[in-house]
Design an enzyme around this catalytic site. Structure first.
Site, PDB file in Angstrom:
ATOM      1  N   PHE B   9       0.851  -1.187   0.000  1.00 29.62           N
ATOM      2  CA  PHE B   9       0.000   0.000   0.000  1.00 29.62           C
ATOM      3  C   PHE B   9       0.888   1.238   0.000  1.00 29.62           C
ATOM      4  O   PHE B   9       1.823   1.344   0.801  1.00 29.62           O
ATOM      5  CB  PHE B   9      -0.942   0.012   1.218  1.00 29.62           C
ATOM      6  CG  PHE B   9      -1.915   1.157   1.173  1.00 29.62           C
ATOM      7  CD1 PHE B   9      -3.053   1.082   0.376  1.00 29.62           C
ATOM      8  CD2 PHE B   9      -1.672   2.331   1.878  1.00 29.62           C
ATOM      9  CE1 PHE B   9      -3.950   2.148   0.301  1.00 29.62           C
ATOM     10  CE2 PHE B   9      -2.559   3.399   1.815  1.00 29.62           C
ATOM     11  CZ  PHE B   9      -3.701   3.300   1.018  1.00 29.62           C
ATOM     12  N   GLU B  65      -9.159   7.122   1.883  1.00 32.75           N
ATOM     13  CA  GLU B  65      -7.713   7.310   1.712  1.00 32.75           C
ATOM     14  C   GLU B  65      -7.368   8.731   2.154  1.00 32.75           C
ATOM     15  O   GLU B  65      -7.353   9.661   1.348  1.00 32.75           O
ATOM     16  CB  GLU B  65      -7.286   7.094   0.241  1.00 32.75           C
ATOM     17  CG  GLU B  65      -7.023   5.636  -0.133  1.00 32.75           C
ATOM     18  CD  GLU B  65      -8.262   4.932  -0.675  1.00 32.75           C
ATOM     19  OE1 GLU B  65      -9.333   5.583  -0.732  1.00 32.75           O
ATOM     20  OE2 GLU B  65      -8.161   3.731  -1.021  1.00 32.75           O
ATOM     21  N   SER B  66      -7.131   8.887   3.470  1.00 31.06           N
ATOM     22  CA  SER B  66      -6.655  10.142   4.079  1.00 31.06           C
ATOM     23  C   SER B  66      -7.742  11.183   4.376  1.00 31.06           C
ATOM     24  O   SER B  66      -8.773  10.803   4.933  1.00 31.06           O
ATOM     25  CB  SER B  66      -5.465  10.719   3.311  1.00 31.06           C
ATOM     26  OG  SER B  66      -4.461   9.728   3.149  1.00 31.06           O
ATOM     27  N   CYS B  80      -3.867   9.175  -0.220  1.00 29.58           N
ATOM     28  CA  CYS B  80      -2.774   8.216  -0.392  1.00 29.58           C
ATOM     29  C   CYS B  80      -3.193   7.124  -1.376  1.00 29.58           C
ATOM     30  O   CYS B  80      -4.156   7.286  -2.126  1.00 29.58           O
ATOM     31  CB  CYS B  80      -2.388   7.630   0.956  1.00 29.58           C
ATOM     32  SG  CYS B  80      -3.765   6.798   1.777  1.00 29.58           S
ATOM     33  N   PHE B 233      -8.496   1.273  10.553  1.00 28.59           N
ATOM     34  CA  PHE B 233      -8.910   0.455   9.412  1.00 28.59           C
ATOM     35  C   PHE B 233      -8.743  -1.033   9.718  1.00 28.59           C
ATOM     36  O   PHE B 233      -7.977  -1.411  10.604  1.00 28.59           O
ATOM     37  CB  PHE B 233      -8.086   0.828   8.168  1.00 28.59           C
ATOM     38  CG  PHE B 233      -8.391   2.212   7.634  1.00 28.59           C
ATOM     39  CD1 PHE B 233      -9.300   2.400   6.603  1.00 28.59           C
ATOM     40  CD2 PHE B 233      -7.789   3.341   8.187  1.00 28.59           C
ATOM     41  CE1 PHE B 233      -9.594   3.669   6.117  1.00 28.59           C
ATOM     42  CE2 PHE B 233      -8.072   4.616   7.705  1.00 28.59           C
ATOM     43  CZ  PHE B 233      -8.980   4.785   6.676  1.00 28.59           C
ATOM     44  N   SER B 239      -6.189   6.713  10.597  1.00 26.79           N
ATOM     45  CA  SER B 239      -6.289   8.109  10.156  1.00 26.79           C
ATOM     46  C   SER B 239      -6.899   8.932  11.269  1.00 26.79           C
ATOM     47  O   SER B 239      -7.773   8.451  11.995  1.00 26.79           O
ATOM     48  CB  SER B 239      -7.192   8.226   8.920  1.00 26.79           C
ATOM     49  OG  SER B 239      -6.532   7.787   7.766  1.00 26.79           O
ATOM     50  N   HIS B 253      -1.786  10.142   9.337  1.00 24.38           N
ATOM     51  CA  HIS B 253      -2.166   8.938   8.595  1.00 24.38           C
ATOM     52  C   HIS B 253      -1.052   7.917   8.711  1.00 24.38           C
ATOM     53  O   HIS B 253       0.112   8.252   8.528  1.00 24.38           O
ATOM     54  CB  HIS B 253      -2.460   9.285   7.139  1.00 24.38           C
ATOM     55  CG  HIS B 253      -3.566  10.280   7.027  1.00 24.38           C
ATOM     56  ND1 HIS B 253      -4.887   9.925   7.156  1.00 24.38           N
ATOM     57  CD2 HIS B 253      -3.549  11.630   6.884  1.00 24.38           C
ATOM     58  CE1 HIS B 253      -5.633  11.014   7.071  1.00 24.38           C
ATOM     59  NE2 HIS B 253      -4.857  12.061   6.909  1.00 24.38           N
ATOM     60  N   GLU B 257       2.312  -1.409   8.108  1.00 24.51           N
ATOM     61  CA  GLU B 257       3.006  -2.637   7.691  1.00 24.51           C
ATOM     62  C   GLU B 257       4.526  -2.436   7.658  1.00 24.51           C
ATOM     63  O   GLU B 257       5.023  -1.493   7.043  1.00 24.51           O
ATOM     64  CB  GLU B 257       2.522  -3.082   6.307  1.00 24.51           C
ATOM     65  CG  GLU B 257       1.095  -3.639   6.306  1.00 24.51           C
ATOM     66  CD  GLU B 257       0.046  -2.608   5.909  1.00 24.51           C
ATOM     67  OE1 GLU B 257       0.226  -1.425   6.267  1.00 24.51           O
ATOM     68  OE2 GLU B 257      -0.931  -2.985   5.244  1.00 24.51           O
TER      69      GLU B 257
END
Lengths: 349, 349
Positions: B9, B65-66, B80, B233, B239, B253, B257
């Site tokens: 990601f 996404e953000s 992102c 998430f 976030s 954010h 991983e």
């Protein structure tokens, strides 16, 4: 000459400067490299030596495309047109090693964006290609683009041994990176859209000798301590190297054609403030726009100049500063500034 | 997910910030744009609204996404992954015009170099493509690359109406460019190679609620005045948006991983010195390397911070500053600095 038959010459130079680590044997000197070896080096670049001058500290060469300067452990090659300076690097490093200089301390490769990039020859067909070529020789080199990438900019590739060799302890005691450096500073002023009348001086039909063009233009008054070796090209174009007793140099290269006029000025004279020098150069050549870059390995010097140029921005000047950037590298500071004339009245910065 | 089936990601965000010129009608406000209109805008970006918070001055949206922030005449979109924020620009400008804002005063588009640029979707398949797209909408925009182009860098495209509208007289009296601006400053800290234990907090299996992850990590203590809207998430990722009564915002954010960990921190809180804030963010997330960018439309503020960060370089820190650049734009100053940890001991800047 371009493919469509239109006359064009790329005045914008590629500038390569290499400092070698001090040699253990004090007899070692890059000036021991022979003339025929230099001719061989320059054959890879596609240019030739057309005049030389020297003193106790520095050898200066006027080339068919710009200049070369050789001192004990520093080598500078500045070439315009479609020359290929990166292609001589391997041979240059071999010759340096043969003469006792096996370790590159600092390397700088820089140039303004070309006016006609499509006319260049590999490995100079773009900054990415140049970086790839340099990266194959210098691991951990860094590449920068100063100014606006989509409008006018100045590219820099820099390799510094201090980037690799310094330890955390050296960073934290604030020493290390500059402990074995000589004081050094370089200013370049790259000018375009120059005054046609001034550019008229640099035509062989106007002045039969370079010396007369030098006097008429006032180039001899910019840094009066310099011993000048000048050359006027046929039908037009001008190059000069100046060297003084301290081993400092200056060099000016002029592409006078109105459609693509370009003048470069470069010197390493030590000054605490470059404003007066910049003004004198600008008033001599009367450009429509110019870029200034100042490198200095003393923080204070670069910063003083930066502040100075910044202050001047808001005073009653007809120069608009369109960009200003400052970079801190491990052993050098760099100031980049770009100016455009807001009208055509001659004026000080 | 990449083509080879490997999980990946792209945490690195694309950040778009637009300031419109003050409208003559004080009733006009970008916050009058409806939820369904925003959903339509975001459909061009390939992301969705998942949470909202607001106060009297600012609306904040957590996105799939953000984040997005909307205030009277400023719009910020940070996304992102493989989102395409530039694709919503035309619609956004139309909606703004319908709501009384017809003139863009300043635009900033910026991002760090992607970890996997080849996974991006047009027009984000390279900075050159992004610049071409923006140039088709904003004539005379400028594009910059800060940091080392061949290693790690941060791209910026900026359009400023003051770049066009100011006259030589305005330049020479030192006014004009900032006379109609509100004070404004933004700091971003973009972190990579983060501490795995800290990143472990941002997994749904560890903490069932975002709120618990916020408390455990100490995110709530970074800027205590902020009202926090946070989201965790599934299976991992975090976030948060924070807004305060002054209309200031912060946003964090997290891509936790280990193989491609990334955390971004951004705020526009007004501080005269950012060192304490930077240290707190760094100590919260424990990155292996990070970039700091600071924008400010008061010269003094940016310069004070620059000097501050410079001084800290040589003190007993285990952070090595690998790059530092400062840019002067017509109405903003920008500081860019890049740091790497010389070992893994937690330490202050």
């Amino acid at each position: 000459m371009l493919e469509n038959g239109e006359h064009f010459f790329e005045g914008v130079e590629k500038l390569l400067e290499i400092w070698f680590e001090e040699s253990s044997n004090s007899e070692n000197d890059l000036r021991n490299i022979s003339r025929s070896d230099w001719e061989n080096v320059l054959s890879h670049v596609n240019c030739e030596i057309i005049s030389t001058s020297k003193n106790d500290i520095i050898d200066a060469f006027v080339l068919s495309e710009s200049s070369m300067f050789v001192s004990k452990r520093r080598w500078i090659l500045k070439t315009c047109g479609t020359t290929t300076p990166l292609k001589c690097l391997s041979l240059l490093l071999k010759l340096a090693a043969t003469n006792g200089f096996t370790v590159v301390a600092d390397l700088f490769y820089s140039r303004k964006n070309f006016t006609r990039p499509e006319a260049q020859i590999t490995p100079h067909q773009g900054f990415t290609e140049e970086v790839t070529y340099l990266d194959s020789i210098f691991p951990n080199g860094r590449s920068y683009c100063l100014g606006s990438m989509n409008l006018e900019c100045w590219y820099l590739y820099t390799f510094s041994r201090s980037d690799i060799k310094i330890s955390p302890e050296q960073i934290s005691d604030g020493k290390g990176v500059e402990s074995d450096s000589d004081p050094d500073q370089t200013i370049e002023i790259l000018m375009q859209d120059l005054d046609p009348e001034t550019m008229g001086i640099f035509h062989k039909e106007k002045f039969p000798s370079a010396h007369e063009a030098t006097l008429k233009s006032g180039i001899n008054t910019i840094l009066p301590s310099m011993h000048i070796d000048d050359f006027l090209f046929d039908p037009c174009g001008y190059s000069m190297n100046g060297i003084n007793e301290k081993g400092e140099y200056m060099t000016i290269h002029i592409t006078p054609e109105n459609k693509f006029s370009y003048v470069s000025f470069e010197t390493n004279v030590a000054l605490s403030n470059y404003r007066k020098l910049i003004n004198q150069v600008i008033n001599t050549f009367k450009p429509g726009k110019f870029i200034v870059t100042i490198f200095a390995n003393k923080c204070s010097l670069a910063y003083e100049t930066m502040k100075e140029l910044e202050v001047e921005y808001s005073k009653g000047s007809h120069w608009k500063r369109t960009d200003m950037q400052c970079c801190n590298f491990p052993s050098y500071n760099l100031l980049f500034a770009q100016y455009s004339h807001t009208d055509k009245k001659g004026d000080n910065l």
